[in-house]
Scaffold this active site. Structure first.
Site, PDB file in Angstrom:
ATOM      1  N   ALA A 191      58.215 -37.826   9.996  1.00 18.42           N
ATOM      2  CA  ALA A 191      58.532 -36.432   9.110  1.00 18.42           C
ATOM      3  C   ALA A 191      58.721 -35.336  10.235  1.00 18.42           C
ATOM      4  O   ALA A 191      57.959 -35.509  11.389  1.00 18.42           O
ATOM      5  CB  ALA A 191      57.499 -36.234   8.295  1.00 18.42           C
ATOM      6  N   CYS A 192      59.187 -34.300   9.684  1.00 17.65           N
ATOM      7  CA  CYS A 192      59.186 -33.070  10.626  1.00 17.65           C
ATOM      8  C   CYS A 192      57.735 -32.579  11.042  1.00 17.65           C
ATOM      9  O   CYS A 192      56.960 -32.540  10.241  1.00 17.65           O
ATOM     10  CB  CYS A 192      59.830 -31.848   9.613  1.00 17.65           C
ATOM     11  SG  CYS A 192      59.962 -30.262  10.345  1.00 17.65           S
TER      12      CYS A 192
END
Lengths: 381, 75
Positions: free
Chosen positions: B13-14
């Site tokens: 994920a970011c």
């Protein structure tokens, strides 16, 4: 060790309380420039700057230069990950009182804060639900173990839990019009709890489900104490737009009239057709109502519209004095105002309308994304 | 297209897709091309903005079965 102590998580609820209490906060928003320009967290004493997180991968010095010392700091991103990443480094650099927003702007977009508006004459109460991140407002009328929800948002659990905490069963959900800026939870909630879903028939031409017709001349009663919800046909934002008078004291205007602005007539692609209806509703129909009614709209556009404890409300007569949209005497000028130079349309508004008609059924995640961004239902934003 | 380096950020994920991509890009020489694969939908906008800001070149972007592929040329 000190760095971890200086870093805390802030929830959307905590942030909401802080905005409503008009507390000071410094926000570093690390989303992309475009997302930031489109939509950001606002508050009377909130300062906010934007530096995309990928500009801080080599170190947070460019941010530290701009963050004032001694202020409470909140780092914000879309979902949470990169704000935590940046906030950790800011705390490690020795800054105190550093927070990141739990769940990011997604969670900010979905938080609903219930605020009590008033006790009602017959013993019930009226609550406003402030979706502060997106500027949407819903209402719940509670009386004698029964409840009705007006302009229900997608987060139906919040309404269910709140009704439960009031010892009430939701009997009705009502939409003042077919919404274009948010996905209605009215039908879903009514189906779940076995209640009645009401929608103005003129907005329901293309819907794929059954509903009860929200029409003038037919009262809806909540509780034994007979808190009446009286519909008033008030077209202009949509052709079916219907306002509600609750307990002869409150005028729930949907998206026709806001505190500092008026509704826009163009979200169904019919600005030219509906501008006359909008003028008729605002300049004649509402004029004919009691001017002591308290206006409760379905949206706010600016944080300045939030009053004490976050309540968004104003006396109808005061709006005729102050609201610029109610003070354009010349019809041609009014026509120009509501059809030209309007703000950009809400994110995914066409898909949102299709969803509210039951024509498409996006997944939960798709629905979240469709709703991201400000509401933009008003002429001035 | 000749790809000099493949960076797999699937499942991350970011901000990790860009953190990894940046690290990989730092090790390339001018003119080389890296392919980054990601399953994070948010990375689509972020990659475009990041490449623009760092003044490298996004040669191509494609999506296949939920996998986003970015081809970045180091300038």
């Amino acid at each position: 060790m000190e760095a971890t102590k200086a870093l805390s998580v802030m929830t959307a609820r905590e942030l909401t309380r802080l905005v409503l209490a008009r507390e000071e906060l410094f926000i570093l928003d690390v989303r992309n420039e475009n997302d930031f320009k489109d939509w950001k967290i606002e508050g009377e004493k909130i300062d906010v700057i934007n530096i995309p997180y990928f500009e801080l991968l080599d170190g947070v010095d460019p941010a530290l230069d701009q963050i004032p010392n001694g202020k409470k700091i909140l780092v914000v991103c879309a979902k949470e990950g990169s704000s935590k990443f940046v906030a950790e480094q800011i705390a490690q650099a020795g800054r105190g009182n550093v927070h990141y927003l739990e769940g990011g702007m997604k969670s900010w977009s979905e938080h609903l804060e219930p605020v009590k508006i008033s006790d009602l004459k017959g013993g019930g109460s009226l609550y406003q639900f402030v979706r502060i991140g997106k500027g949407c407002l819903s209402y719940m009328v509670v009386s004698n173990g029964e409840a009705a929800v007006v302009d229900t948002l997608r987060m139906t659990d919040v309404f269910e839990e709140f009704a439960k905490s009031q010892g009430a069963t939701i009997k009705h959900t009502l939409d003042t019009h077919l919404h274009a800026d948010h996905i209605s939870g009215g039908r879903k909630l009514a189906e779940k709890i076995g209640g009645t879903y009401w929608l103005p028939p003129k907005d329901a031409d293309e819907v794929t489900f059954s509903y009860d017709k929200l029409e003038e001349g037919q009262d809806i009663t909540v509780g034994n104490t007979t808190i009446r919800i009286e519909p008033v046909y008030s077209p202009g934002h949509t052709i079916g737009s219907t306002s509600l008078i609750v307990d002869e004291q409150f005028l729930l205007t949907g998206d026709i009239l806001f505190i500092e602005s008026i509704g826009r007539p163009d979200l169904a692609g019919k600005a030219e057709d509906w501008v006359g209806d909008l003028r008729e509703t605002l300049y004649n129909r509402y004029r004919g109502l009691s001017q002591d009614l308290i206006v409760l709209p379905a949206h706010f556009g600016k944080v300045s519209e939030l009053g004490e404890e976050g309540k968004v409300m104003a006396k109808l007569s005061d709006l005729y004095g102050k609201n610029p949209g109610l003070n354009i005497q010349e019809e041609a000028a009014f026509r120009r105002t509501v059809t030209e130079n309007l703000p950009p349309q809400p994110n995914a508004y066409q898909e949102i309308r299709q969803t509210n008609m039951g024509k498409i059924t996006p997944s939960e995640e798709e629905q979240q994304e469709m709703e991201i961004g400000p509401n933009r239902c008003a002429v001035h934003n | 297209m000749q790809v000099d380096l493949m960076v797999d950020t699937k499942g991350l994920a970011c901000p990790m897709p860009i953190v990894k991509a940046k690290k990989a890009l730092d090790g390339l020489t001018t003119g080389q091309v890296m392919e980054v694969q990601s399953t994070d939908k948010g990375s689509v906008n972020d990659f475009q903005a990041w490449v623009k800001q760092t003044k490298h070149e996004l040669i191509q972007y494609e999506e296949e079965n939920g996998i986003y592929k970015f081809f970045v040329k180091k300038i």
